[in-house]
Design a protein around this motif. Structure first.
Motif: not given
Lengths: 308, 264
Positions: B133-137, A231-232, A301-306
């Motif tokens: 298949d889920k994400r932690p969030a 994200p950064y 790319v950052t869909r999980g991280t954000a």
């Protein structure tokens, strides 16, 4: 960003509306519940969606129309130094309808000028991205490198892009690589600084996980560092693309040749004010699209991280 | 006398500039294979520091940790940690988080298909196979801890280190997860070292409870054997004399003899 949030919000509103209209059906029969709401609400949904789109489109259209009207009104008077929009369209109609003509030299359609500028930006920006992420990682990861390099970065990043141009002309003795170098040196600072911040902000938890798993340096870089700092990094890349596009116009004015910057300068020299205005519209639109493009890539790319 | 895991005369000092804080002072604790040991104490007494030392994440100032007659002083998958705040990687799915550990630990010893099967086996063990298949969030706090537990179990650690694993959960979820941990401990016979500040949790789960004095320079104040038969049921234990006795002992230690003194 605001636009995206608004889309999401309007989608949510719609789903709420759907479930509300579905409630009476639920009491009638539980079996048809799964399919019935969709069919029953098809027209409602089309209207709702059209309404949502209209709600988003109407305000900008109205505002643009008002601005154009005001501009027309102000520049219509005799003695006005700038042409009104109607004049701009009339003067540049040839350029608008045929952006692809090529009469040799720099007498080309706007498409060729814009694509020449975009190529320079693509080159310089690509170099800046690779070098910026690499240097940012180094500075973010090593305290020694940070202490050594950070003061240099902090001073150099305040040097205006165009101030680099004479120096790069002296070094490369050619306009093309000089322009690319100016893009590179303009875009690289935000990329370095944001990457470094991203790397430094990797939570200790992730480092602990990596330590317990005994990930080696390469695995840590690929599996933890890059995704955690993404994200950064993309914030830096997004600022960088905006700055590149800002710098290319100015650089081309001085280096000459085919390119939107020199097109503007040439139009000024031949007093074609309408052409300048048309070029500015294109510059603005393309700058906007570049920004949205990087933002879209960042989103994917950052869909999980954000969303932690 | 050789223990499976031996924490041997550990001192830990933190130095910041010229200021030195002594956190742990002469901590010695032996743990047998298959034993479930809890460490309880007030916050700030160095429980987590002690766990991090065993994990190898924090270096000791003096003493050492011996696991199966070998000194360990750096982190490794033989001492898997379930972190207090789950520490799942948010960009990986539930499956991806466990698979990362499985791929790393069993890169040589298991085939691709076996690693997949082992990942799924551990997710099923904590009842999280359905959410792979889920994400932690996208999953709840309790589910995140389950995945963290699956990741740790999947490493087949010699010692499982739990750092207040249920601390951030609501009471019902916590109870549910405690039951799961008990069932897994029953089934696999892991050696577990758990940090907690919950008296009921400590008594319910542990074979032994290690009570720590308040810092600075905290040490082991008392060790209590919990001789309740397993499997334990929280409902039947609620009125059990032995359970209540143990609970009282720990409470007395924490609130009478080593009352937490608020720093002024």
């Amino acid at each position: 960003m605001h636009g995206l949030i608004r889309i999401k919000a309007s989608k949510m509103n719609m789903s709420v509306r759907e479930t509300k209209t579905a409630e009476p059906l639920a009491s009638a029969s539980a079996k048809i519940l799964a399919l019935a709401p969709r069919r029953a609400n098809f027209t409602t949904r089309v209207f709702a969606r059209a309404g949502a789109i209209a709600m988003r489109l109407v305000p900008p259209v109205v505002v643009i129309a008002l601005v154009l009207l005001l501009w027309e009104f102000l520049c219509r008077k005799s003695g006005a130094t700038l042409p009104p929009p109607s004049r701009v369209v009339k003067d540049t109609w040839e350029l608008i309808v045929d952006p692809f003509f090529d009469r040799g030299g720099i007498d080309k359609g706007l498409f060729w000028h814009l694509s020449a500028s975009l190529q320079r930006v693509a080159f310089g920006y690509a170099l800046a991205s690779v070098a910026g992420v690499a240097l940012g990682t180094l500075v973010g990861q090593s305290v020694w490198a940070m202490r050594g390099l950070d003061p240099i970065f902090q001073v150099l990043r305040t040097v205006p892009p165009l101030a680099w141009l004479p120096l790069s002309l002296a070094a490369f003795r050619d306009g093309q690589p000089s322009a690319i170098f100016v893009i590179f040196i303009t875009a690289i600072w935000p990329i370095i600084i944001n990457t470094a911040v991203g790397i430094r902000n990797i939570p200790q938890d992730y480092r602990n996980v990596a330590a317990v798993l005994r990930l080696n340096h390469f695995e840590f870089f690929v599996k933890i560092m890059v995704p955690a700092a993404a994200p950064y990094i993309f914030t830096g890349l997004r600022i960088g693309i905006g700055l590149s596009w800002l710098a290319i116009v100015a650089a081309e004015m001085l280096t000459g040749g085919v390119g939107i910057g020199f097109f503007i300068w040439d139009a000024w020299n031949s007093s074609h004010i309408s052409e300048i205005i048309l070029a500015l519209v294109y510059v603005g639109l393309i700058g906007f699209m570049l920004d949205r493009m990087v933002a879209a890539i960042a989103n994917i790319v950052t869909r999980g991280t954000a969303a932690n | 006398m050789s223990h499976y895991l031996l924490i041997d005369h550990i001192d830990k000092k933190f130095t910041r500039g010229s200021h030195e804080t002594e956190v742990l002072k002469d901590v010695t604790l032996g743990i047998e294979q298959g034993e479930y040991v809890s460490i309880i104490g007030h916050s700030g007494c160095g429980k987590t520091t002690l766990l991090n030392i065993v994990a190898g994440l924090t270096p000791v100032s003096r003493g050492g940790v011996i696991l199966e007659n070998r000194e360990v002083n750096e982190p490794g998958p033989d001492r898997a940690v379930v972190f207090q705040n789950h520490s799942l990687l948010p960009w990986l799915t539930v499956y991806g988080n466990v698979k990362l550990a499985v791929d790393k630990v069993f890169s040589a010893s298991k085939s691709r298909a076996e690693r997949h099967a082992w990942t799924m086996h551990n997710l099923d063990l904590v009842q999280m196979g359905h959410a792979k298949d889920k994400r932690p969030a996208e999953i709840s706090g309790g589910m995140k801890q389950r995945v963290g537990l699956a990741r740790a179990l999947a490493m087949q650690p010699k010692v499982l280190l739990l750092d207040e694993p249920f601390g951030a959960l609501d009471a019902l979820t916590r109870a549910h997860l405690q039951d799961s941990v008990m069932a897994i401990h029953e089934k696999l016979g892991n050696t577990v070292l758990m940090i907690t500040h919950d008296v009921d949790e400590a008594v319910l789960l542990s074979d032994r409870i290690v009570m720590m004095t308040n810092g600075p320079a905290a040490c082991i104040g008392e060790v209590l054997d919990v001789s309740l038969a397993r499997p334990r049921k929280r409902l039947t234990l609620a009125g059990d004399a032995e359970y209540l006795k143990c609970r009282k002992r720990v409470l007395e230690f924490l609130y009478e003899r080593h009352r937490f003194v608020e720093a002024a």
